[in-house]
Design a protein around this motif. Structure first.
Motif, PDB file in Angstrom:
ATOM      1  N   TYR A   1       0.860  -1.190   0.000  1.00 42.84           N
ATOM      2  CA  TYR A   1       0.000   0.000   0.000  1.00 42.84           C
ATOM      3  C   TYR A   1       0.890   1.232   0.000  1.00 42.84           C
ATOM      4  O   TYR A   1       2.081   1.143   0.304  1.00 42.84           O
TER       5      TYR A   1
ATOM      6  N   ARG B   1      -1.924   5.133  -5.651  1.00 46.19           N
ATOM      7  CA  ARG B   1      -2.618   4.189  -4.765  1.00 46.19           C
ATOM      8  C   ARG B   1      -2.460   2.793  -5.369  1.00 46.19           C
ATOM      9  O   ARG B   1      -2.230   2.658  -6.566  1.00 46.19           O
TER      10      ARG B   1
ATOM     11  N   ASN C   1      -4.314  -0.985  -5.727  1.00 47.58           N
ATOM     12  CA  ASN C   1      -5.501  -1.819  -5.542  1.00 47.58           C
ATOM     13  C   ASN C   1      -5.053  -3.152  -4.927  1.00 47.58           C
ATOM     14  O   ASN C   1      -4.389  -3.950  -5.598  1.00 47.58           O
ATOM     15  N   PRO C   2      -5.420  -3.391  -3.671  1.00 46.78           N
ATOM     16  CA  PRO C   2      -4.919  -4.599  -2.996  1.00 46.78           C
ATOM     17  C   PRO C   2      -5.453  -5.897  -3.624  1.00 46.78           C
ATOM     18  O   PRO C   2      -4.875  -6.973  -3.446  1.00 46.78           O
TER      19      PRO C   2
ATOM     20  N   CYS D   1      -2.710  -6.257  -6.557  1.00 43.91           N
ATOM     21  CA  CYS D   1      -1.288  -6.313  -6.204  1.00 43.91           C
ATOM     22  C   CYS D   1      -0.941  -7.711  -5.703  1.00 43.91           C
ATOM     23  O   CYS D   1      -1.648  -8.282  -4.875  1.00 43.91           O
TER      24      CYS D   1
ATOM     25  N   VAL E   1       1.371  -4.581   3.176  1.00 45.45           N
ATOM     26  CA  VAL E   1       0.192  -4.339   3.995  1.00 45.45           C
ATOM     27  C   VAL E   1       0.385  -4.799   5.433  1.00 45.45           C
ATOM     28  O   VAL E   1      -0.059  -4.143   6.375  1.00 45.45           O
TER      29      VAL E   1
ATOM     30  N   LYS F   1       1.512  -2.334   8.057  1.00 51.16           N
ATOM     31  CA  LYS F   1       0.645  -1.207   8.387  1.00 51.16           C
ATOM     32  C   LYS F   1       0.326  -1.276   9.882  1.00 51.16           C
ATOM     33  O   LYS F   1      -0.146  -2.301  10.375  1.00 51.16           O
TER      34      LYS F   1
END
Lengths: 634, 188
Positions: free
Chosen positions: A577, A606, A608-609, A612, A630, A633
């Protein structure tokens, strides 16, 4: 059990054209199959491969993905000369690669049925050209059958084995994309008996083509051609339907458009249709009678005006006064089919129902009321959707590293595969491409002729297909360029078929793996480095060293195709991210790699999870280190 | 067998399951029609490009639909709906994976209305994602099309076609996705 292996006949199944060809071969008792995959032919070999894998005790044929089409045809020729029924499949341009063995295989012939599938691609859905391979029948002298759809493709394939055996010569099945990739109900017949093994009976006066032998073999071919021409006159595939003083001569998928159009125009009582299924040799007497029976004839055939020229020649020779129209002398479409579908019968691009209907209406002065069409003026234009390298594709990382080192000045010959998409911005690392393997050899030509820096790209499967000889040439002649072999461990573009460089243990195939690096060293290349493209800094360093080397250097960029890896070696990498506090909006990630998983929002990149896959390429490019996995985070 | 004759265009982007939808439609229609033809796209276009499949049920020879002839255009992406709108027959159904017809512009909506077209819009991707099946938008949209009456067969036939030969867990998940689409279509 797969429907394609149903032993009994009678039932109908909705089959893809390519599946129908497989079934036709199985009904004919095919024992041996070779290929090089290529759209639109690929589902034929892929289906043969899948069936053998899923039902090893049920299938009775040998199958291989061969290294290239020439190898496939030669291997098939050996099997057919030994007396087993053999299928060999390729796309249209593959026949160019196989053209050398083809021309003389036509002289020596076969001892058991042999069918060669050429899958043509009008409109170039997935090809570098749209050549018309009906010319290959004429060039080689071999008979050709052209199905109009899946059901006929099955029947014709099966029949082609018998025809081949009757004539002692290979027989072409020529399809186009709309036949290979159409699906229709196909009625099965019984599976054929398979003669799996045979014995090679020596006959050097037939099979060893020194000049004294081949002079006789050419006469053999001409006699077979004469015999085939007689068979074409009575072939069930050359049929006339309808009645009237107007005539249409057509073949392949165009026949379907013609049949629908004649019905739409309400002209069934006015127009006779000559459907050519055995298109070489043409049934000239039958065609002459047809020409005599009508006042005007329209020829509807995609690509080259082959039947049209033949019809004109027949009419001239027999003194038949009939008006023949088609595409000659010929208009040329002003624009590519991507921009505007041609409105007349041209030598470029595939036909479609509306085009054929209007051509028939125009040729014969018929009225068509037509259907209402929605007016699209004022509506937003549909988005351009050029195909793109997938998120996490290792080619993107390799291209990025090479471009960082070499910039836009170097010349980048490229090759055929997914990586050809490196043509598009922002990568733009594709400057020359004509065919499989051309990257390597043209790199030598460009660097010799200009002295410019040249970095060529080729995929692993394409390298085995036809890159090796070019590399030997470069070593031998002291060329000066860097070749990057994009080794993603599979033939990705055509559907992940194995090739000699693939270790197939993980997918349970019993083949022998030919590793790339020792092969390249063995060819005499002194500077060979294998890189992991997602390690950006190390990759750039290796590329710098390689391009500094005087002479031929090779970089092997090794990383599995992520789509293939998902199947054979799934990983659990987390998506990344963009940390919005850290991102300063440099947009290096967007400008330099343009991964489809990235987009711009509020002046920041940005990710897009959902798309990715955690390759971490962008994270290594970001000057602010703002792209993080991610899991990190807080 | 009835003399049903029905043509449709299914469109989307590579990876959205366009071919799955057209094959499922064919399986649903098969008992009702005399012949089925599908045209598929394979190869290069599957890499994120536009994918379209034509389906013709009835006494046809050729596998391609002519402009102005499709009783239904089902689009898994609004952009692909626009690209394929010219295939729509007057009074036909436009079934789109979108919250509304905003993507068409006011002029486009007017043109569609005066063409007598009927539209079903369902945010199928969103609904599928919420249901934990991000790749199931195609099944959601098919459920919506069936419930709205855009297909010449009952929703039960579509359910049979989708779930046929699947293990129970997968079949159940697909039934739920069809129902999601059906629910959303009724509300629209």
């Amino acid at each position: 059990m797969d429907v394609l292996l149903t032993p009994s006949g009678g039932k109908e199944h909705l089959l893809l054209g390519n599946e129908a060809i497989v079934r036709g071969a199985l009904e004919a008792g095919m024992a041996f199959a070779t290929c090089y995959p290529g759209t639109p032919s690929s589902e034929v070999p892929d289906t043969l491969y899948r069936l053998r894998k899923q039902f090893p005790n049920k299938v009775k044929y040998y199958f291989e993905y061969s290294t290239n089409e020439k190898v496939a045809l030669e291997c098939a020729a050996g099997a057919a000369a030994s007396g087993v029924r053999t299928l060999c499949t390729m796309k249209h341009v593959g026949v160019n690669v196989a053209a050398d063995p083809l021309m003389t295989l036509a002289y020596v012939g076969v001892r058991a049925g042999m069918v060669l599938l050429t899958a043509d691609d009008p409109s170039l859905f997935s090809s570098q050209n749209e050549q018309d391979n009906r010319y290959y029948a004429r060039l080689s002298g071999l008979p050709m059958l052209e199905p109009c759809g899946p059901a006929e493709a099955k029947e014709m394939t099966s029949h082609a084995f018998d025809l081949s055996e009757e004539l002692g010569t290979p027989v072409f099945i020529r399809t186009t994309t709309r036949v290979n990739h159409a699906r229709e109900a196909v009625k099965l017949a019984k599976l054929g008996k398979v003669k799996q093994k045979s014995k090679f009976v020596k006959a050097p006066m037939q099979f060893v083509t020194v000049p004294a032998v081949s002079r006789n073999l050419h006469l053999r071919l001409l006699n077979i051609h004469k015999q085939a021409a007689a068979l074409s006159e009575s072939s069930p595939w050359n049929k006339i339907s309808g009645r009237g003083k107007l005539g249409i001569i057509t073949n392949g998928v165009s026949y379907n458009y013609v049949a629908d159009a004649v019905a739409d125009l309400g002209a069934k009582s006015k127009i006779k249709i000559f459907k050519v299924g055995m298109s070489y040799p043409l049934p000239e007497k039958k065609l002459a009678n047809f020409l005599k029976s009508v006042d005007k004839v329209l020829v509807v055939e995609e690509l080259e005006p082959i039947m049209e020229e033949a019809a004109r020649a027949i009419a001239q020779e027999k003194g038949i006064k009939v008006q023949i129209v088609g595409k000659m002398p010929g208009q040329i479409p002003a624009k590519s089919v991507d921009v505007e579908i041609p409105k007349f019968l041209s030598r470029a691009f595939e036909y479609n129902p509306r085009l054929v209907r209007s051509a028939i209406a125009k040729a014969f002065g018929l009225k068509y009321k037509g259907t209402a069409e929605l007016k699209l003026t004022g509506m937003p234009a549909p988005p351009g959707r050029p195909p793109n390298l997938c998120p996490g594709c290792p080619h993107r990382a390799t291209y990025h590293a090479v471009k960082e080192v070499m910039g836009d000045e170097a010349i980048y010959p490229t090759d055929i595969g997914c990586y050809t998409l490196g043509l598009l911005p922002p990568i733009q690392a594709a400057d020359f491409l004509i065919c499989m393997g051309s990257s390597v050899s043209s790199a030598g030509g460009i660097s010799r002729a200009t002295g410019q820096k040249v970095v060529a790209f080729i995929g692993d499967s394409t390298f085995f297909h036809s890159g090796i000889t070019g590399l030997v040439n470069a070593v031998h002649n002291n060329h000066n360029f860097t070749l990057v072999i994009l080794d993603n461990g599979t033939t990705a573009m055509t559907g992940h078929q194995p090739h000699p460089g693939v270790n197939t243990d993980s997918i349970g195939d019993i083949t022998t793996h030919v590793p790339l690096e020792p092969l390249v060293r063995g060819l005499g290349v002194k500077h060979v480095t294998t890189i992991k493209p997602f390690k950006v800094r190390a990759s750039k360093k290796a590329i710098k060293e390689a391009v500094a080397h005087d002479g031929v250097s090779v970089i092997i960029s090794k990383e599995l195709c992520p789509l293939f890896a998902k199947r054979v070696a799934p990983t659990s990498k987390k998506p990344f991210y963009v940390n919005q506090d850290k991102c300063k909006g440099h947009m290096d990630c967007i400008k330099k790699v343009a991964c489809p998983a990235m987009f711009v929002e509020d002046g920041q990149a940005r990710i897009n999870p959902m798309q990715c896959i955690g390759c971490a390429l962008c994270a290594q490019i970001c000057p602010e280190n703002a792209i993080l996995p991610v899991k990190a985070k807080a | 067998m009835s003399a049903l004759s029905w043509q449709a265009v299914v469109a989307g982007v590579g990876g959205q399951g366009v071919l799955f939808v057209s094959r499922a439609l064919a399986t649903a229609l098969e008992p009702k029609v005399k012949g089925i033809l599908i045209s598929e796209v394979h190869g290069m276009a599957q890499r994120g490009g536009a994918v379209v499949s034509h389906l013709k049920a009835g006494a046809y020879s050729g596998p391609l639909v002519s402009p102005g002839s499709a009783e239904m255009v089902l689009a898994l992406d609004p952009g692909e709906a626009v690209r394929n709108l010219s295939y729509l027959a007057a009074g036909g159904w436009l079934v789109v994976n979108a919250p509304d017809l905003g993507f068409l512009s006011a002029k486009g909506k007017k043109a569609l209305a005066s063409f007598g077209a009927r539209a079903v819009t369902v945010p199928a991707s969103e609904l599928a994602r919420e249901a934990g099946a991000a790749k199931g938008a195609n099944v959601v949209l098919l459920g919506a099309a069936a419930a709205a009456g855009a297909l010449p067969v009952d929703p039960a036939e579509v359910e049979r076609a989708i779930t046929q030969g699947q293990p129970e867990a997968r079949a159940r998940a697909n039934r739920e996705l069809l129902a999601l689409g059906a629910g959303a279509a009724e509300e629209a």
